[in-house]
Design a protein around this motif. Sequence first.
Motif, short mmCIF file in Angstrom:
data_model
loop_
_atom_site.label_atom_id
_atom_site.label_comp_id
_atom_site.label_asym_id
_atom_site.label_seq_id
_atom_site.Cartn_x
_atom_site.Cartn_y
_atom_site.Cartn_z
N GLU A 105 -15.74 -31.71 -3.67
CA GLU A 105 -16.33 -32.88 -2.97
C GLU A 105 -16.44 -33.95 -4.26
O GLU A 105 -17.09 -33.74 -5.39
CB GLU A 105 -17.70 -32.26 -2.52
CG GLU A 105 -18.26 -33.25 -1.79
CD GLU A 105 -19.54 -32.48 -1.33
OE1 GLU A 105 -20.67 -33.15 -1.55
OE2 GLU A 105 -19.62 -31.46 -0.58
N GLY A 106 -16.19 -35.27 -3.76
CA GLY A 106 -16.35 -36.17 -4.76
C GLY A 106 -14.91 -36.61 -5.61
O GLY A 106 -15.18 -37.57 -6.44
N ASP B 52 -15.62 -39.79 -7.85
CA ASP B 52 -16.79 -40.51 -7.43
C ASP B 52 -17.66 -40.73 -8.42
O ASP B 52 -18.19 -39.90 -9.17
CB ASP B 52 -17.51 -39.92 -6.22
CG ASP B 52 -18.43 -40.91 -5.57
OD1 ASP B 52 -19.10 -41.86 -6.35
OD2 ASP B 52 -18.79 -40.68 -4.26
N THR C 193 -21.61 -30.38 -7.50
CA THR C 193 -20.83 -30.80 -6.66
C THR C 193 -20.26 -29.45 -5.83
O THR C 193 -20.66 -28.36 -6.36
CB THR C 193 -19.54 -31.71 -6.86
OG1 THR C 193 -18.68 -32.21 -5.90
CG2 THR C 193 -18.46 -30.95 -7.73
N ALA C 194 -19.42 -29.61 -5.09
CA ALA C 194 -18.77 -28.38 -4.39
C ALA C 194 -17.22 -28.43 -4.29
O ALA C 194 -16.68 -29.20 -4.57
CB ALA C 194 -19.14 -28.28 -2.93
N THR D 158 -13.81 -25.98 -3.28
CA THR D 158 -13.47 -25.15 -2.23
C THR D 158 -12.21 -24.61 -2.77
O THR D 158 -11.29 -25.16 -3.16
CB THR D 158 -13.32 -25.84 -1.16
OG1 THR D 158 -14.51 -26.15 -0.50
CG2 THR D 158 -12.73 -24.87 0.11
N THR E 190 -16.28 -21.84 -0.75
CA THR E 190 -16.89 -23.02 -1.20
C THR E 190 -18.09 -22.41 -2.22
O THR E 190 -18.61 -21.71 -1.77
CB THR E 190 -17.35 -23.99 -0.30
OG1 THR E 190 -16.41 -24.40 0.48
CG2 THR E 190 -17.94 -25.21 -0.91
N ASP F 279 -20.79 -23.87 -5.40
CA ASP F 279 -21.50 -25.02 -6.16
C ASP F 279 -20.81 -24.91 -7.67
O ASP F 279 -20.75 -23.90 -8.33
CB ASP F 279 -22.93 -24.94 -6.23
CG ASP F 279 -23.72 -25.29 -4.88
OD1 ASP F 279 -23.14 -26.04 -3.98
OD2 ASP F 279 -24.77 -24.48 -4.70
N SER G 228 -10.30 -27.91 -3.72
CA SER G 228 -10.47 -29.32 -3.43
C SER G 228 -11.84 -29.25 -4.03
O SER G 228 -12.60 -28.49 -4.11
CB SER G 228 -10.41 -29.34 -1.86
OG SER G 228 -11.23 -28.72 -1.30
#
Length: 160
Positions: free
Chosen positions: A78-79, A126, A135-136, A138, A148, A150, A76
């Motif tokens: 982030e964003g 995003d 972003t991150a 996972t 997770t 970076d 997954s």
Amino acid sequence: MNFARFAPYAVAVAAFSVAACSDGGDASQTAAEANPTGLEVTDARLVLPAVSGNPAAIYFELTNASERNVAIRSASVEGASSAQIHDTTEWSGEMVMGEMGPLTLNAGDSASFEPGGKHVMAFDLDPALEAGGSTAMTLTVAGGKSMTTDVEIVAAGADR
């Protein structure tokens, strides 16, 4: 009477001893909880799509630094509304890309996620995700444990 004078000191020493032991235990437990998978990710970068609205690709080096085998089941980002682990393979004489099943990584082994091979696709980004930012990502393994990391964001066309 002597015990009454000694009791506060005994309680203080006992409390200090328990606190000292729990601090060390918490630090190592926190490190294990932060990455229970044993996976290590290096050189992670999300390459933005050349055409807005297209998915981005994430490339990185992955090492299983644990003493047990793991199977990476999902990713997954982030964003991103969703992410999939993809691979490029030959099908009917042509190279095609598609979602892959779990990736088993034996203890001590590594895998490269690189252009033309394995990679993570990040969909519906995003607009706040811009080159120069981060972003991150996972990664989740069989059994539900995850880690997770970076991920640097680079522009389309940048050195991948």
